[in-house]
Structure formats: structure tokens, C-alpha cells
Design a protein around this motif. Structure first.
Motif, PDB file in Angstrom:
ATOM      1  N   ALA A 174       2.327  15.190   5.447  1.00 53.32           N
ATOM      2  CA  ALA A 174       0.889  15.071   5.665  1.00 53.32           C
ATOM      3  C   ALA A 174       0.461  13.618   5.737  1.00 53.32           C
ATOM      4  CB  ALA A 174       0.130  15.777   4.549  1.00 53.32           C
ATOM      5  N   SER A 175       1.001  12.775   4.851  1.00 52.38           N
ATOM      6  CA  SER A 175       0.560  11.388   4.836  1.00 52.38           C
ATOM      7  C   SER A 175       1.051  10.653   6.082  1.00 52.38           C
ATOM      8  CB  SER A 175       1.030  10.670   3.571  1.00 52.38           C
ATOM      9  OG  SER A 175       2.401  10.871   3.381  1.00 52.38           O
ATOM     10  N   LYS A 176       2.268  10.995   6.547  1.00 53.26           N
ATOM     11  CA  LYS A 176       2.763  10.357   7.775  1.00 53.26           C
ATOM     12  C   LYS A 176       1.899  10.772   8.963  1.00 53.26           C
ATOM     13  CE  LYS A 176       7.223  11.080   7.365  1.00 53.26           C
ATOM     14  NZ  LYS A 176       8.618  11.362   7.688  1.00 53.26           N
ATOM     15  N   LEU A 177       1.583  12.063   9.047  1.00 52.62           N
ATOM     16  CA  LEU A 177       0.800  12.552  10.190  1.00 52.62           C
ATOM     17  C   LEU A 177      -0.585  11.926  10.200  1.00 52.62           C
ATOM     18  CD1 LEU A 177       0.687  14.438  12.625  1.00 52.62           C
ATOM     19  CD2 LEU A 177      -0.177  16.230  11.129  1.00 52.62           C
ATOM     20  N   ILE A 178      -1.256  11.904   9.065  1.00 58.65           N
ATOM     21  CA  ILE A 178      -2.635  11.379   9.070  1.00 58.65           C
ATOM     22  C   ILE A 178      -2.622   9.874   9.347  1.00 58.65           C
ATOM     23  CG2 ILE A 178      -2.917  10.959   6.572  1.00 58.65           C
ATOM     24  CD1 ILE A 178      -5.770  11.996   6.851  1.00 58.65           C
ATOM     25  N   LEU A 231       0.571   7.508  -0.831  1.00 62.35           N
ATOM     26  CA  LEU A 231       1.352   7.327   0.396  1.00 62.35           C
ATOM     27  C   LEU A 231       0.469   7.010   1.591  1.00 62.35           C
ATOM     28  CD1 LEU A 231       4.080  10.098   0.140  1.00 62.35           C
ATOM     29  CD2 LEU A 231       4.319   7.663  -0.215  1.00 62.35           C
ATOM     30  N   ALA A 232      -0.662   7.687   1.725  1.00 63.22           N
ATOM     31  CA  ALA A 232      -1.479   7.484   2.911  1.00 63.22           C
ATOM     32  C   ALA A 232      -2.467   6.334   2.747  1.00 63.22           C
ATOM     33  CB  ALA A 232      -2.217   8.770   3.264  1.00 63.22           C
ATOM     34  N   GLY A 233      -2.734   5.914   1.515  1.00 63.78           N
ATOM     35  CA  GLY A 233      -3.626   4.774   1.286  1.00 63.78           C
ATOM     36  C   GLY A 233      -5.000   4.999   1.889  1.00 63.78           C
ATOM     37  N   ASN A 234      -5.489   3.992   2.637  1.00 61.39           N
ATOM     38  CA  ASN A 234      -6.830   4.081   3.217  1.00 61.39           C
ATOM     39  C   ASN A 234      -6.949   5.193   4.238  1.00 61.39           C
ATOM     40  OD1 ASN A 234      -7.857   2.017   1.737  1.00 61.39           O
ATOM     41  ND2 ASN A 234      -7.328   0.441   3.253  1.00 61.39           N
ATOM     42  N   VAL A 237     -11.128  13.528  -0.032  1.00 63.63           N
ATOM     43  CA  VAL A 237     -10.798  12.198  -0.536  1.00 63.63           C
ATOM     44  C   VAL A 237     -12.008  11.286  -0.331  1.00 63.63           C
ATOM     45  CG1 VAL A 237      -9.264  10.214  -0.385  1.00 63.63           C
ATOM     46  CG2 VAL A 237      -8.404  12.502   0.121  1.00 63.63           C
ATOM     47  N   LYS A 238     -12.530  10.767  -1.449  1.00 66.03           N
ATOM     48  CA  LYS A 238     -13.649   9.825  -1.372  1.00 66.03           C
ATOM     49  C   LYS A 238     -13.309   8.627  -2.227  1.00 66.03           C
ATOM     50  CE  LYS A 238     -17.516  12.830  -0.355  1.00 66.03           C
ATOM     51  NZ  LYS A 238     -18.427  13.790  -0.996  1.00 66.03           N
ATOM     52  N   ASN A 239     -13.353   7.452  -1.651  1.00 68.02           N
ATOM     53  CA  ASN A 239     -13.007   6.217  -2.356  1.00 68.02           C
ATOM     54  C   ASN A 239     -11.682   6.330  -3.096  1.00 68.02           C
ATOM     55  OD1 ASN A 239     -15.519   5.178  -1.557  1.00 68.02           O
ATOM     56  ND2 ASN A 239     -16.494   6.227  -3.294  1.00 68.02           N
ATOM     57  N   GLY A 240     -10.691   6.876  -2.407  1.00 65.76           N
ATOM     58  CA  GLY A 240      -9.354   6.938  -2.995  1.00 65.76           C
ATOM     59  C   GLY A 240      -9.182   7.958  -4.089  1.00 65.76           C
ATOM     60  N   LYS A 241     -10.087   8.951  -4.172  1.00 71.37           N
ATOM     61  CA  LYS A 241      -9.944   9.996  -5.193  1.00 71.37           C
ATOM     62  C   LYS A 241     -10.269  11.344  -4.588  1.00 71.37           C
ATOM     63  CE  LYS A 241     -11.064   7.715  -9.537  1.00 71.37           C
ATOM     64  NZ  LYS A 241     -12.260   6.926  -9.810  1.00 71.37           N
ATOM     65  N   TRP A 242      -9.639  12.402  -5.123  1.00 75.10           N
ATOM     66  CA  TRP A 242      -9.991  13.760  -4.694  1.00 75.10           C
ATOM     67  C   TRP A 242     -11.267  14.160  -5.390  1.00 75.10           C
ATOM     68  CZ3 TRP A 242      -7.838  15.865  -0.658  1.00 75.10           C
ATOM     69  CH2 TRP A 242      -6.521  15.558  -0.327  1.00 75.10           C
ATOM     70  N   GLU A 243     -12.281  14.540  -4.600  1.00 79.66           N
ATOM     71  CA  GLU A 243     -13.523  15.001  -5.221  1.00 79.66           C
ATOM     72  C   GLU A 243     -13.855  16.376  -4.702  1.00 79.66           C
ATOM     73  OE1 GLU A 243     -16.807  12.334  -4.908  1.00 79.66           O
ATOM     74  OE2 GLU A 243     -15.693  10.736  -5.929  1.00 79.66           O
ATOM     75  N   LEU A 244     -14.426  17.185  -5.581  1.00 80.35           N
ATOM     76  CA  LEU A 244     -14.798  18.541  -5.197  1.00 80.35           C
ATOM     77  C   LEU A 244     -15.853  18.469  -4.106  1.00 80.35           C
ATOM     78  CD1 LEU A 244     -14.189  21.449  -6.017  1.00 80.35           C
ATOM     79  CD2 LEU A 244     -16.228  21.365  -7.437  1.00 80.35           C
ATOM     80  N   ASN A 245     -15.616  19.201  -3.001  1.00 79.18           N
ATOM     81  CA  ASN A 245     -16.589  19.237  -1.916  1.00 79.18           C
ATOM     82  C   ASN A 245     -17.536  20.402  -2.152  1.00 79.18           C
ATOM     83  OD1 ASN A 245     -17.617  20.108   0.818  1.00 79.18           O
ATOM     84  ND2 ASN A 245     -16.675  18.156   1.290  1.00 79.18           N
ATOM     85  N   THR A 293       6.727   3.948   9.375  1.00 74.74           N
ATOM     86  CA  THR A 293       6.499   5.270   8.771  1.00 74.74           C
ATOM     87  C   THR A 293       5.597   5.179   7.546  1.00 74.74           C
ATOM     88  OG1 THR A 293       8.497   5.059   7.453  1.00 74.74           O
ATOM     89  CG2 THR A 293       8.705   6.223   9.521  1.00 74.74           C
ATOM     90  N   GLY A 294       5.588   4.010   6.879  1.00 78.23           N
ATOM     91  CA  GLY A 294       4.682   3.838   5.748  1.00 78.23           C
ATOM     92  C   GLY A 294       5.152   4.479   4.453  1.00 78.23           C
ATOM     93  N   GLN A 295       6.340   5.066   4.434  1.00 78.14           N
ATOM     94  CA  GLN A 295       6.845   5.638   3.183  1.00 78.14           C
ATOM     95  C   GLN A 295       8.368   5.669   3.207  1.00 78.14           C
ATOM     96  OE1 GLN A 295       6.745  10.215   3.430  1.00 78.14           O
ATOM     97  NE2 GLN A 295       4.792   9.610   4.277  1.00 78.14           N
ATOM     98  N   ILE A 296       8.965   5.531   2.022  1.00 80.78           N
ATOM     99  CA  ILE A 296      10.428   5.591   1.950  1.00 80.78           C
ATOM    100  C   ILE A 296      10.843   6.455   0.760  1.00 80.78           C
ATOM    101  CG2 ILE A 296      10.796   3.348   3.018  1.00 80.78           C
ATOM    102  CD1 ILE A 296      11.320   2.206   0.260  1.00 80.78           C
ATOM    103  N   ASN A 297      12.025   7.037   0.854  1.00 75.47           N
ATOM    104  CA  ASN A 297      12.643   7.625  -0.342  1.00 75.47           C
ATOM    105  C   ASN A 297      14.149   7.625  -0.119  1.00 75.47           C
ATOM    106  OD1 ASN A 297      13.520  10.101   0.811  1.00 75.47           O
ATOM    107  ND2 ASN A 297      12.704  11.262  -0.877  1.00 75.47           N
ATOM    108  N   ILE A 298      14.900   8.157  -1.051  1.00 75.98           N
ATOM    109  CA  ILE A 298      16.349   7.989  -0.980  1.00 75.98           C
ATOM    110  C   ILE A 298      17.001   8.764   0.159  1.00 75.98           C
ATOM    111  CG2 ILE A 298      16.705   7.458  -3.412  1.00 75.98           C
ATOM    112  CD1 ILE A 298      17.626  10.534  -3.491  1.00 75.98           C
ATOM    113  N   THR A 299      16.305   9.726   0.745  1.00 81.61           N
ATOM    114  CA  THR A 299      16.952  10.543   1.774  1.00 81.61           C
ATOM    115  C   THR A 299      16.722  10.021   3.192  1.00 81.61           C
ATOM    116  OG1 THR A 299      15.052  11.996   1.909  1.00 81.61           O
ATOM    117  CG2 THR A 299      16.798  12.634   0.406  1.00 81.61           C
ATOM    118  N   ILE A 300      15.886   8.977   3.358  1.00 81.26           N
ATOM    119  CA  ILE A 300      15.588   8.530   4.726  1.00 81.26           C
ATOM    120  C   ILE A 300      16.844   8.103   5.462  1.00 81.26           C
ATOM    121  CG2 ILE A 300      13.169   7.870   4.381  1.00 81.26           C
ATOM    122  CD1 ILE A 300      14.191   4.952   4.182  1.00 81.26           C
TER     123      ILE A 300
END
Lengths: 373, 300
Positions: free
Chosen positions: A231-235, A261-264, A364-372, B219-226
Motif C-alpha cells: 500500500a505504501s509503495k502504491l500510494i 513507510l509512506a511518510g507525507n 491520515v491527518k497530520n501523520g496520524k490515523w484519525e477517526l473519520n 521504492t522508498g522502503q527496504i527489508n531483508i527480502t528485497i
């Protein structure tokens, strides 16, 4: 000499026989991952059972019987789960909390069924475990996977007013399941058109092609079924390609790891997650007890569900005034238990119905999960 | 047409990522005919090294490009040391053994390194900062090609050209070719075969390290299996292009990338692996030694 040997054997047998399960205790077997990668899924359930037992024992036990907890580790592995189940059956557990992972639960259930033991899982979400009707002795205090898809579909249609969405999944059991239930719900309601339904490898390095396809299909939103790495890679890659449409995903993503992982790029993403029960008075008391006993108020994954499961089982034993399988079963199906997930009733299949069991949508709001809301 | 171009660049991105890893594979194979399964793990260690360096330097407040440069240098040095040591420990003692032994040794090395990083670091996915950043002149094209992708493509092409020139025109390159052709004869003629093989591993590992850092930026992420996952795709690319051939690795990787991208774009991503590996089978039926591979000459 011979008599001495006989005496020794006899006394040994006596000592061994007297060890486990005195007749006037209720033994709760807690099975799940207590070591290995997934230990963080299973250990909170042990803590929860211990805290409930402590509280109940302080008030004189259930029907005059003390409650004890026996934990058995299965590392979420099916082959170890059957060992743990056999051990708990032979140690004469009264009821079982567990197992934690769906696969391990599925492997262990036949053993409990043969031994006439009631099993209640705080976390196994695989739908057929209850819905197949194969295991009438199985109950759970968590909503099943197939409830997430419809929740996402309803949210996309009614809250976000999307007309066309792309549904992407990671080809895994869990992610594909969520995606398929979501698609079915959308097609049934007819408000949202599914313009793309595809699986992508969660370990792929690059999603450029599928992202272009999402754009080409004219999707106004993306629903992703799977876990946080995919999910983080796709977004991130979508946002880099300047596609700013809403991103909806599931409970496998709704956690701190996705944010890290997805940051901003995570900002604004929606996900279904377990209903937040931190406002419940009974949960607050449990968290306080947790703080006292284990030094932290961070209760961990599935703690509330396990706490409620223990409460439900003890409530059933209390109401039934018996520890017999038939009596507990009957009480579970007819009585209502007051737990930290609210008032719990079990339906005929064994799924808990309560205000604290189910999914809400978080954003996700300001880097936190918030109830919508 | 625009859709076609977008898919084309998507394929190019993927292809160049595979190529960067495949180059190291194919080079080691070309010299000592060993499929170095631990190559993917060196790539993974390169990414982890880059992450650690980036973490420290970011905390000290260096600019992104300086961090990238330092991370690359440290990863290259560190991974070269790993590659060199790995060859001495796991492959050199087996040089006279039959061909299966070093292969098993390589698989063992791969599992060992993966578990070592698992214990020393973490089994979780870690976020990797985008050290390459977004270039201003790429702003208008960001929807088809990211800045990190552009860097990866350029570095891969440069590495391929440099390697080819090195092997063709330098003294050491000639020693490498001699070792590849006939190790015993090369040794008799005064080529230091041990040094040649060590250098091969050092160059291969350096490429893996560069790949680890650059691809993690994308990719923006790594782990041991990449390493394991990328390794399989890169290995496929190397075989497709003709294992042992350096331009072949690049070509094979691009063919694989384009196939996956167009299969996703025009058919379905559910079947991308089916098409990629179906193509591999087809090519190997008609050209058993790969697209640019040389058919092995029978020594009579």
C-alpha cells in the motif's frame, strides 16, 4: 525392594495426577503466537486473560471457583497449533481463548471440537471459521474480513461520492478477499462503477504501468486490498506521478507502519480499522490494570477483543452455573455479556454482535490515523 | 499514443532497475561460471548501509545530494568488502570441486546473509528517504518518469558502457577474459587468477551496492527480502539476455521490463509474471544461450 519400587511408582503417579486442574478451578487456555515474528499479535491476549482472571478472583471467582490461565504458544503456525491444542485438551482446560491467526485456528479447531471445548478467538478474522457452520464450538469477538469490503464500498459511495473506482489487491488471500467483497458490494449497490480490478505483486519494485492504467480508466478513487508494504509503495508512486485521487484501504494497512513507510504521501488516505473502544469505561479500567501489572498503558493488538472474550466466557459459565460444554454453549447463545466492547451477543454462527465489534473508517491527518466521522 | 508512451517509460523504469542488478550477476558468471545467488543479498546489504549512512548524515544536517554521494561511497566500500570476503570463504575453497558445490555454497551464503541482517537489524520494512529528490527540470514529466528513475537509467547505461570498455581495453580486462576462457592456461601464462576473481567480485558487489541505494530511493522502503526478490528477476533478465554477456544483461532486463509493463497495460497485471516467464521460455527454446549469449564452443 519390589515393594519399595511399587511404592515409588505409586507415589509418583499420585504426584503427577494431582498436579494439573483441581476440580474446583476454571482453567482458561490461551493459545496463540507468544514467540516468533508475530508474538506482538498474541501476547496481549495472555495479558488480557490474566487481568480478567485476577479481577474475578479478587471478587471471589465464578460460582465459587477460582480462574487460572494457561498459555500455550503456537507461533501462528498450524502444525504448532495442533500441539498446543492437544496439550490444552489433555491439561483439562475449561474453555479456550484463541487461537490468534486464522490458519492456526483452523488447524486446531477439530481437536477442540472432538474434545467438546468452547473456543473463542479475539483475532481470527477468516470468514468461513464461523460461517461454514463446521465448528459450532467456535466463537469470536472480532469482525470478519468480509465486513471490510462492504464498509469500504459504502464509504466510497456515500461519503466520498465516487462514481468510478479502481480496485487493486496484492493477490494474497487477505487482500484479494477484501477487494472481492468490496467489488461485490459496489456492484450490488450500483452507485459506484468498478472500472479496474487487478492484482499486483506486493514485492514488485515499480508500479508505473498499473498506475497509468488507473489513470487511463478514469478512476476517481483507488481501493487497495493488502498490507502496508504494498500500500505504501502504491500510494507513494501514485503521488509522485501526480495522481491525487482518494486512496482507500483496509485494516492490514491501518497502523503506524504505513505512516512510517509512506511518510507525507500517506496524508489523506482512508482505511477501515477496528472500532476504537478507548472511550469504554470498562476498557479504561482494564488499561489502568494493565498499567499497574505490566508498567505500560499500551495494551497492544487484540487486547480489548481478548479481554471481552474472557469476560464473555466467564459470564457464560457464571450464568450457566456449570462448566459443562452444553451448558456453556447454551449460555453463550442466549445470554448477553457486559464487556469492554459493549454488550455482546453471539449470533447463531458464533460471531459477536456488539457496538464495539466492527469497522470504522479512519483517515491520515497530520501523520496520524484519525477517526473519520 | 500517450498511454503507449507512459507504459513504455514504465517498462523502461522497471527494466533499468532489473538491469542494474543483472549486470553484477552476469559479470561474475562470465568470469568464473558461477551463479552467485548471494548477489541479491549484497544488494540488500548495500541498501541497509545506505539507510544507516543517510540516517546519521541527515541527523547532522547535510544536504540530500551530499548524503547520496557519501551513502554510495560507503555502500560500495562496505559491499566490496563483503563480496571479497564471501568469495574467499565460500567459493575459493570450492574452485576445484564440481559445478554444483559452489552453487549450493552460494545459496547457503544467501540464506546466511539474509538471516544475519534479520538478526542484526530487523525483520520489518524500513522507510528509505528519497535522497535523489525531484529535479526541477523533470517537473513537467514527473507523471511519466520520476527523477530517481532517470538517475537509475543513466547510471545503468553508464555502468554497462564502462564495464564493456574496461573488459575490452584494459590490461586487467584482458586478464579477466583470459581467465574466463581457460583458467589454467591463464595461470600458466602469469595471470594472477586469484586477483582477477577477487576483482570480479569487488566490481560485481560495487554495482550491487549502487543498485541497492538508488533503487531503495525509488521504492522508498527496504527489508531483508528485497535482495532475494530482486535477485530472481535480475537473474531471469541475465538468462534472457545471455548469461555472461554484459550488453545482454541490459537487453534482457529491458525486454523483461517492457513485457511486464505492456502486459499490465494492455492485458492485466494479474498475468504479468505469466507473460514475463512465458517469454523467457520462448526465447530459450529458440535461442538456448539467450539473446546475446554465445553458444558454448565444444572443446575437442
Amino acid at each position: 525392594m519390589k515393594t519399595l519400587m511399587k511404592g515409588l511408582v505409586l507415589s509418583l503417579a499420585l504426584v503427577l495426577g494431582a498436579g494439573p486442574a483441581l476440580a474446583d478451578t476454571i482453567k482458561i487456555g490461551v493459545a496463540g503466537a507468544h514467540s516468533g515474528d508475530l508474538a506482538s499479535y498474541g501476547l496481549p491476549a495472555v495479558n488480557a486473560a490474566k487481568l480478567v482472571a485476577e479481577k474475578v478472583n479478587a471478587q471471589g471467582g465464578v460460582n465459587g471457583m477460582m480462574v487460572e490461565v494457561q498459555a500455550e504458544d503456537d507461533q501462528c503456525k498450524p502444525e504448532m497449533a495442533t500441539n498446543a491444542a492437544t496439550k490444552l485438551v489433555s491439561d483439562k482446560a475449561t474453555v479456550i481463548i484463541g487461537h490468534i491467526c486464522s490458519g492456526a485456528t483452523k488447524a486446531a479447531l477439530p481437536i477442540y471440537k472432538a474434545a467438546n471445548l468452547v473456543v473463542m478467538s479475539p483475532s481470527a478474522t477468516n470468514p468461513p471459521l464461523t460461517k461454514s457452520g463446521e465448528f459450532p464450538n467456535f466463537f469470536r469477538t472480532i469482525a470478519t474480513d468480509d465486513e471490510q469490503g462492504p464498509a469500504l464500498a459504502a464509504f466510497a459511495a456515500n461519503k466520498l461520492n465516487l462514481k468510478k473506482v479502481a480496485i487493486i489487491h496484492d493477490k494474497g488471500d487477505y487482500g484479494k478477499g477484501v477487494a472481492e467483497f468490496c467489488k461485490a458490494a459496489m456492484e450490488k449497490a450500483g452507485k459506484v462503477k468498478v472500472v479496474l480490478f487487478e492484482g499486483i505483486g506486493a514485492d514488485q519494485v515499480d508500479y508505473a504501468a498499473v498506475i497509468q492504467k488507473i489513470k487511463q480508466a478514469g478512476a476517481e478513487g483507488v481501493v487497495y486490498g493488502g498490507y502496508h508494504p504494498g500500500a505504501s509503495k502504491l500510494i507513494s508512486q501514485m503521488r509522485k506521478k501526480k495522481i491525487a485521487i482518494p486512496f482507500l484501504t483496509d485494516e492490514g494497512v491501518q497502523g503506524p507502519d504505513f505512516l512510517k513507510l509512506a511518510g507525507n504521501d500517506a496524508e489523506g488516505a482512508y482505511a477501515t480499522g477496528l472500532i476504537d473502544v478507548s472511550g469504554n469505561a470498562m476498557y479504561k479500567a482494564a488499561a489502568e490494570a494493565h498499567q499497574k501489572a505490566f508498567g505500560t498503558a499500551e495494551t497492544g493488538l487484540f487486547f480489548a477483543q481478548a479481554y471481552a472474550a474472557t469476560q464473555s466466557l466467564l459470564n457464560a459459565i457464571d450464568k450457566a452455573k456449570s462448566t459443562k460444554y452444553e451448558d456453556i454453549m447454551k449460555a453463550l447463545h442466549t445470554e448477553t455479556a457486559d464487556t469492554c466492547l459493549g454488550k455482546i451477543k453471539f449470533n447463531a454462527q458464533g460471531d459477536a454482535q456488539a457496538e464495539g465489534v466492527g469497522f470504522s473508517v479512519y483517515q491520515v491527518k497530520n501523520g496520524k490515523w484519525e477517526l473519520n466521522k | 499514443m500517450e498511454y503507449f508512451l507512459e507504459l513504455f517509460f514504465g517498462g523502461l523504469t522497471r527494466g533499468s532497475i532489473y538491469a542494474l542488478i543483472a549486470l553484477g550477476y552476469t559479470m561474475v558468471y562470465g568470469i568464473i561460471e558461477l551463479i552467485n545467488f548471494a548477489h541479491g543479498e549484497i544488494y540488500m546489504i548495500g541498501a541497509f548501509t545506505g539507510l544507516i549512512v543517510a540516517g546519521v548524515l541527515t541527523a547532522m544536517g547535510f544536504p540530500a545530494l551530499a548524503i547520496l554521494a557519501v551513502a554510495l561511497v560507503v555502500a560500495v566500500v562496505y559491499c566490496s568488502a563483503y563480496g571479497y570476503t564471501m568469495e574467499k570463504i565460500a567459493y575459493k575453497p570450492l574452485r576445484g570441486a564440481n559445478r554444483l558445490s559452489p552453487l549450493i555454497s552460494a545459496i547457503g551464503m544467501s540464506i546466511f546473509l539474509q538471516n544475519y541482517v534479520l538478526l542484526a537489524q530487523t525483520p520489518n520494512f524500513l522507510p528509505f528517504p528519497n535522497l535523489i529528490g525531484e529535479f526541477e527540470f523533470m517537473e513537467d514529466y514527473a507523471h511519466i518518469l520520476g527523477s530517481a528513475n532517470l538517475v537509475i537509467i543513466l547510471v545503468t547505461a553508464a555502468a554497462m558502457v564502462a564495464l564493456t570498455l574496461f573488459i575490452k581495453y584494459t590490461r586487467m580486462g584482458r586478464a579477466m577474459r583470459a581467465t574466463a576462457q581457460n583458467r589454467k592456461m591463464a595461470m600458466l601464462l602469469g595471470v594472477n587468477v586469484d586477483a582477477v576473481i577477487s576483482l570480479t567480485f569487488i566490481i560485481g558487489s560495487s554495482l550491487a551496492a549502487i543498485g541497492g541505494v538508488l533503487i531503495a530511493c525509488h521504492t522508498g522502503q527496504i527489508n531483508i527480502t528485497i535482495g532475494f526478490i530482486a535477485g530472481i528477476k535480475a537473474f531471469t533478465a541475465a538468462v534472457l539476455g545471455g548469461v555472461g554477456s554484459i550488453p545482454g544483461a541490459m537487453l534482457g532486463a529491458l525486454v523483461l521490463g517492457f513485457t511486464e509493463s505492456f502486459a499490465t497495460g494492455y492485458i492485466s497485471s494479474d498475468y504479468e509474471d505469466v507473460f514475463a516467464f512465458g517469454l523467457l521460455v520462448l526465447i530459450l527454446i529458440f535461442r538456448p544461450s539467450g539473446l546475446l549469449g554465445k553458444a558454448p564452443t565444444q572443446k575437442v
